[in-house]
Write an enzyme that holds these catalytic residues in place. Structure first.
Site, PDB file in Angstrom:
ATOM      1  N   CYS A 100       1.037  -1.198  -0.280  1.00  0.00           N
ATOM      2  CA  CYS A 100       0.302  -0.299   0.161  1.00  0.00           C
ATOM      3  C   CYS A 100       0.734   0.916   0.142  1.00  0.00           C
ATOM      4  O   CYS A 100       0.569   1.943  -1.050  1.00  0.00           O
ATOM      5  CB  CYS A 100      -1.278  -0.199   1.047  1.00  0.00           C
ATOM      6  SG  CYS A 100      -2.065  -0.957   1.013  1.00  0.00           S
TER       7      CYS A 100
ATOM      8  N   HIS B  41      -2.393   6.417   3.857  1.00  0.00           N
ATOM      9  CA  HIS B  41      -2.027   5.680   4.599  1.00  0.00           C
ATOM     10  C   HIS B  41      -0.527   5.492   4.181  1.00  0.00           C
ATOM     11  O   HIS B  41       0.713   5.516   3.417  1.00  0.00           O
ATOM     12  CB  HIS B  41      -1.732   4.054   3.855  1.00  0.00           C
ATOM     13  CG  HIS B  41      -1.409   3.395   4.329  1.00  0.00           C
ATOM     14  ND1 HIS B  41      -1.856   1.589   4.269  1.00  0.00           N
ATOM     15  CD2 HIS B  41      -0.822   3.349   5.608  1.00  0.00           C
ATOM     16  CE1 HIS B  41      -1.037   1.163   5.550  1.00  0.00           C
ATOM     17  NE2 HIS B  41      -0.105   2.216   5.779  1.00  0.00           N
TER      18      HIS B  41
END
Ligand SMILES: *[C@@H]1O[C@H](CO)[C@@H](O)[C@H](O)[C@H]1NC(C)=O
Ligand SMILES: *[C@@H]1O[C@H](CO)[C@@H](O)[C@H](O)[C@H]1NC(C)=O
Ligand SMILES: *[C@@H]1O[C@H](CO)[C@@H](O)[C@H](O)[C@H]1NC(C)=O
Ligand SMILES: *[C@@H]1O[C@H](CO)[C@@H](O)[C@H](O)[C@H]1NC(C)=O
Ligand SMILES: *[C@@H]1O[C@H](CO)[C@@H](O)[C@H](O)[C@H]1NC(C)=O
Length: 438
Positions: A66, A122
């Site tokens: 991610c 993130h």
């Protein structure tokens, strides 16, 4: 009358060159074989329709996890140039995208775009509860599924922006289809004939995402955005085998340097901006390319020295790729790296924790670098599924690609993943994960 004609003539060039609306949709942990255009068992009618009427991107690479991929979308730089090359950012860790990198939305704002993000960041602090509307902690109504929350907020944004007044950049990084494996039953029921519960749920999550994308595109169309809009859809990394994702026929999964971790599902769609459509584009692209491609399309100019290259000619018209090489990653903590030059891929060290072809057993394999030869070479054109290590037959190619990795390594910055910091504890911030502690 004369006045009106002149005004129209003066406006015409401006009108036709108006910067397009850009909608950038990111799926989380979506496997290669988990969309309808790769796998008949998947029910993704909205995505299928957009992909088949747009351009299916069949050689677009992302990072294995991610945070590093999101770093690429935001900056146009490889994570080994921003310090985010090692895994995801974990809770309590003062790891982040360095603020001296200008993000794509910042650049687009300078060009007059209205910019919105709905979804997962993130790229600095996370974990626990960290979900906000602007800066205020936000709690959706109890039991609401995140695909619905994100779609509904995206539609509110679409309804609030006037498509004729300002170009819009809408970044939609969905939580779907990351674990936990949870989905409203109606979506799971679509896959009633799949016997494995985890796979049934995971597929249902994908169909919920598909429906969200369908609702968002309907809203874009009814509000008049589609006359001048580009829609990009990409996964952030390959599917994790531990959530029942499927990357077949590719080898490996999320977290690995194999194609199953890095060759991402992607397509572009537009009613008006693509000159060549309804085909599968096999030109080499990397996640870092979106920044310069979209910025140029918007009328801006990327900084010199950026890792990404402008691929608009490839995306819009099928022209040969603007690159012949890309770096999969260079990670000094895991002591591994991989590079692609033309048809060849060189892997240095261990490619990661999943080395088979999914579906794999839902467990992490214990992998050490010593299990692999120091260098593995694959011909990705002839062997896209990485069955045949040809390093021994081509020592010259191995040497050439090794030199390229070593060249890039000289430009790498240290990975910045500090130890957990207790100052981050949510107890200091009303029970939520918050900035201000690092
Ligand atoms: C489930 O049904 C779909 C659609 O009828 C079919 O394409 C798919 O192969 C089936 N899956 C299984 C596991 O039987
Ligand atoms: C797209 O990629 C897959 C997986 O590598 C490969 O099997 C397929 O042949 C490619 N499609 C085209 C049109 O090249
Ligand atoms: C940001 O700062 C880092 C560390 O000083 C440096 O390596 C990098 O080149 C800078 N990047 C940009 C885009 O200014
Ligand atoms: C969110 O913040 C932006 C920028 O400060 C502001 O323009 C906008 O009105 C805010 N929206 C809401 C719903 O608070
Ligand atoms: C899509 O829109 C329909 C009709 O409004 C709604 O019932 C459904 O929940 C929406 N789905 C998502 C994922 O937002």
């Amino acid at each position: 009358m004369l006045f009106v004609t002149l005004t129209l003539l003066t406006l015409l060039p401006y009108v036709t060159c108006k910067p397009p609306h850009i909608i950038f949709i990111v799926a989380d942990d979506l496997g290669w074989n988990d969309v309808g255009w790769h796998n008949d068992a998947m029910y993704t009618p909205n995505l299928d329709k957009l992909a088949s009427n747009g351009v299916i991107l069949n050689s677009t690479y992302v990072q294995p996890v991610c945070s590093p991929s999101r770093n690429c979308f935001m900056t146009g730089y490889y994570p080994f140039h921003t310090g985010l090359q090692h895994l995801v950012i974990f809770p309590e860790q003062a790891a982040y995208l360095p603020a001296n990198f200008t993000t794509l939305p910042q650049k687009l704002k300078e060009l007059g775009y209205v910019t919105h993000m709905v979804g997962k960041w993130h790229l600095g602090f996370l974990g626990g509860y960290d979900f906000r509307f602007n800066t205020t902690v936000f709690h959706p109504s109890k039991g609401e599924y995140s695909a619905h929350t994100i779609a509904s907020r995206a539609i509110d944004v679409i309804n609030a922006v006037d498509p004729d007044a300002q170009p819009m950049y809408l970044y939609l990084p969905f939580q779907s289809v990351h674990d936990p494996l949870e989905v409203p039953e109606s979506y799971e029921r679509i896959y009633a004939n799949i016997s494995t519960k985890s796979r049934r749920t995971y597929c249902g999550m994908i169909s919920a995402l598909d429906e969200a994308v369908g609702n968002i595109t309907s809203a874009l169309r009814s509000r008049g955005f589609m006359d001048n809009a580009l829609l990009v859809f990409t996964t952030d990394n390959g599917g994790p085998s531990y959530t029942a994702a499927n990357n077949l026929p590719l080898r490996g999964a999320k977290t690995t340097l194999w194609e199953g971790g890095t060759k991402g599902v992607a397509f572009v769609y537009s009613d008006t901006l693509l000159k060549k459509t309804k085909y599968t584009n096999t030109e080499m692209m990397h996640a870092v390319d979106w920044f310069p491609t979209l910025l140029t399309l918007a009328g801006g100019k990327p900084d010199a020295g950026m890792d990404g290259v402008n691929q608009w000619a490839t995306v819009s018209n099928g022209a040969p790729s603007a690159r012949t090489e890309f770096v999969y990653n260079i990670d000094e903590i895991d002591k591994n790296a991989a590079i692609r030059v033309g048809q060849y891929k060189l892997i240095e060290g261990s490619p990661g924790a999943f080395n088979g072809w999914t579906p794999l057993p839902p467990m992490l394999e214990t992998v050490v670098n010593e299990m692999f030869p120091p260098y593995q070479l694959f011909d990705i054109d002839a062997d896209p599924t990485e069955h045949f290590d040809i390093a021994d037959q081509h020592p010259d190619v191995v040497k050439r690609l090794q030199d390229r990795i070593n060249f890039h390594r000289t430009t790498a910055v240290p990975a910045n993943y500090p130890l957990p910091d207790p100052a981050s504890n949510p107890k200091h911030f009303g029970g939520n994960w918050s900035p201000g502690w690092c």
